[in-house]
Design an enzyme around this catalytic site. Structure first.
Site, mmCIF file in Angstrom:
data_model
loop_
_atom_site.group_PDB
_atom_site.id
_atom_site.type_symbol
_atom_site.label_atom_id
_atom_site.label_comp_id
_atom_site.label_asym_id
_atom_site.label_seq_id
_atom_site.Cartn_x
_atom_site.Cartn_y
_atom_site.Cartn_z
ATOM 1 N N ASP A 3 -3.647 -4.994 -6.093
ATOM 2 C CA ASP A 3 -3.760 -5.740 -4.836
ATOM 3 C C ASP A 3 -3.302 -7.194 -5.017
ATOM 4 O O ASP A 3 -3.471 -7.767 -6.097
ATOM 5 C CB ASP A 3 -5.223 -5.699 -4.365
ATOM 6 C CG ASP A 3 -5.358 -6.080 -2.907
ATOM 7 O OD1 ASP A 3 -4.333 -6.123 -2.195
ATOM 8 O OD2 ASP A 3 -6.495 -6.342 -2.470
ATOM 9 N N ASN A 11 -2.089 2.486 3.946
ATOM 10 C CA ASN A 11 -0.860 1.681 3.819
ATOM 11 C C ASN A 11 0.293 2.257 4.634
ATOM 12 O O ASN A 11 1.233 1.546 4.980
ATOM 13 C CB ASN A 11 -0.385 1.588 2.354
ATOM 14 C CG ASN A 11 -1.290 0.773 1.471
ATOM 15 O OD1 ASN A 11 -1.316 0.944 0.258
ATOM 16 N ND2 ASN A 11 -2.046 -0.145 2.062
HETATM 17 C C1 FPP Z 1 -1.381 -4.118 -2.118
HETATM 18 O O1 FPP Z 1 -1.016 -5.470 -1.983
HETATM 19 C C2 FPP Z 1 -0.307 -3.370 -2.756
HETATM 20 C C3 FPP Z 1 0.394 -2.375 -2.165
HETATM 21 C C4 FPP Z 1 0.145 -1.901 -0.794
HETATM 22 C C5 FPP Z 1 1.521 -1.711 -2.866
HETATM 23 C C6 FPP Z 1 1.400 -1.599 -4.363
HETATM 24 C C7 FPP Z 1 2.738 -1.329 -4.916
HETATM 25 C C8 FPP Z 1 3.278 -1.945 -6.002
HETATM 26 C C9 FPP Z 1 2.547 -2.877 -6.863
HETATM 27 C C10 FPP Z 1 4.663 -1.722 -6.442
HETATM 28 C C11 FPP Z 1 5.195 -0.414 -6.131
HETATM 29 C C12 FPP Z 1 5.455 0.395 -7.311
HETATM 30 C C13 FPP Z 1 6.300 1.423 -7.243
HETATM 31 C C14 FPP Z 1 6.493 2.323 -8.381
HETATM 32 C C15 FPP Z 1 7.016 1.698 -6.015
HETATM 33 P P1 FPP Z 1 -1.063 -6.129 -0.540
HETATM 34 O O2 FPP Z 1 0.282 -6.075 0.060
HETATM 35 O O3 FPP Z 1 -2.147 -5.504 0.290
HETATM 36 O O4 FPP Z 1 -1.420 -7.607 -0.914
HETATM 37 P P2 FPP Z 1 -2.289 -8.640 -0.064
HETATM 38 O O5 FPP Z 1 -3.711 -8.130 -0.099
HETATM 39 O O6 FPP Z 1 -2.131 -9.911 -0.811
HETATM 40 O O7 FPP Z 1 -1.723 -8.671 1.308
#
Ligand code: FPP
Length: 235
Positions: A18, A70
């Site tokens: 996250d 998501n």
């Molecule tokens: C949450 O951060 C993260 C995700 C929804 C996606 C996680 C994916 C990756 C780390 C990379 C993808 C890897 C591959 C192999 C495709 P957020 O966007 O909710 O962060 P925030 O809470 O700061 O908004």
């Protein structure tokens, strides 16, 4: 003299990645930039963990890549995440096989674009059989959906099941329960990650945003785990 205890080591680590969005926002960049940086952080981390399985004992890493929730993110952000998946599962995955690492995918793949679904299935099927380390990608994954899916399969089977039989119906069949779950980005919850399997997992929360979560931070979590006392409800 103090007796030296063997170091407690987790066999299976879960990782809630996250903070990509906030990492990008801090840099006045779009969220997709944060996800891309997150993927790079994950690639480095997987390299580190797979190179040290002998010392650390970690044989499984489950990365929460895309939750069922998501999937309702804005189309542009979602397409960016899908493109990262396309990239990872066409190129990076081969580097994993070369290091004798396997890939497994858990989640409901049925609603994903067909090309991605095929790439994910091939990623799993082409994995080496005798891998010493497995990366499990949770994609369109939700713990409650996984349990409900297993319950429906059990009902279709038409007989009562014991825990061992039931667990064979979960996506994680054949994978040990997670011993340690790490969440980056400062929130202190599991967000539907491995809802059944996490019952006795040790939880580790850090404020570090995922793109900044490096090998050193991972090793800190392992050290903290080694200090925890796990009683599984016993005295
Ligand atoms: C949450 O951060 C993260 C995700 C929804 C996606 C996680 C994916 C990756 C780390 C990379 C993808 C890897 C591959 C192999 C495709 P957020 O966007 O909710 O962060 P925030 O809470 O700061 O908004």
């Amino acid at each position: 003299m103090e007796e030296k205890q063997p170091l407690k080591q987790p066999v299976h680590v879960g990782l809630i990645m996250d903070g990509n969005g906030r990492w990008a926002k801090k840099r006045k960049m779009p969220r997709s930039f944060g996800h891309s940086a997150g993927m790079n952080a994950m690639i480095k981390l997987v390299g580190h963990i797979s190179a040290h399985t002998q010392e650390t004992g970690v044989k499984y890493l489950t990365v929460y890549t895309l939750s069922t929730e998501n999937l309702s993110r804005p189309a542009e952000e979602l397409e960016g995440l899908f493109n990262l998946l396309r990239k990872y599962f066409t190129t990076n995955v081969k580097k994993l096989y070369a290091k004798n690492c396997a890939v497994k995918v858990i989640g409901d793949l049925t609603v994903l674009p067909e090309d991605i679904r095929e790439l994910l299935i091939a990623g799993e099927n082409n994995s080496p059989d005798d891998a010493g380390f497995t990366v499990i990608f949770a994609i369109n994954y939700g713990g409650r959906c996984e349990i409900l899916n297993a319950v429906n399969l059990a009902v279709e089977g038409g007989k009562k099941l014991n825990a061992e039989e039931f667990e064979k119906l979960l996506y994680t069949d054949g994978v040990p329960y997670p011993d340690l779950i790490i969440r980056t980005g400062g929130e202190m919850r599991l967000s539907n990650f491995l809802a059944y399997q996490a019952a006795y997992a040790e939880l580790y929360f850090t404020d570090v945003l995922f793109p900044d979560f490096n090998e050193k931070e991972f090793d800190k979590a392992l050290k903290e785990f080694s200090r925890r006392e796990r009683r599984y409800g016993k005295v």
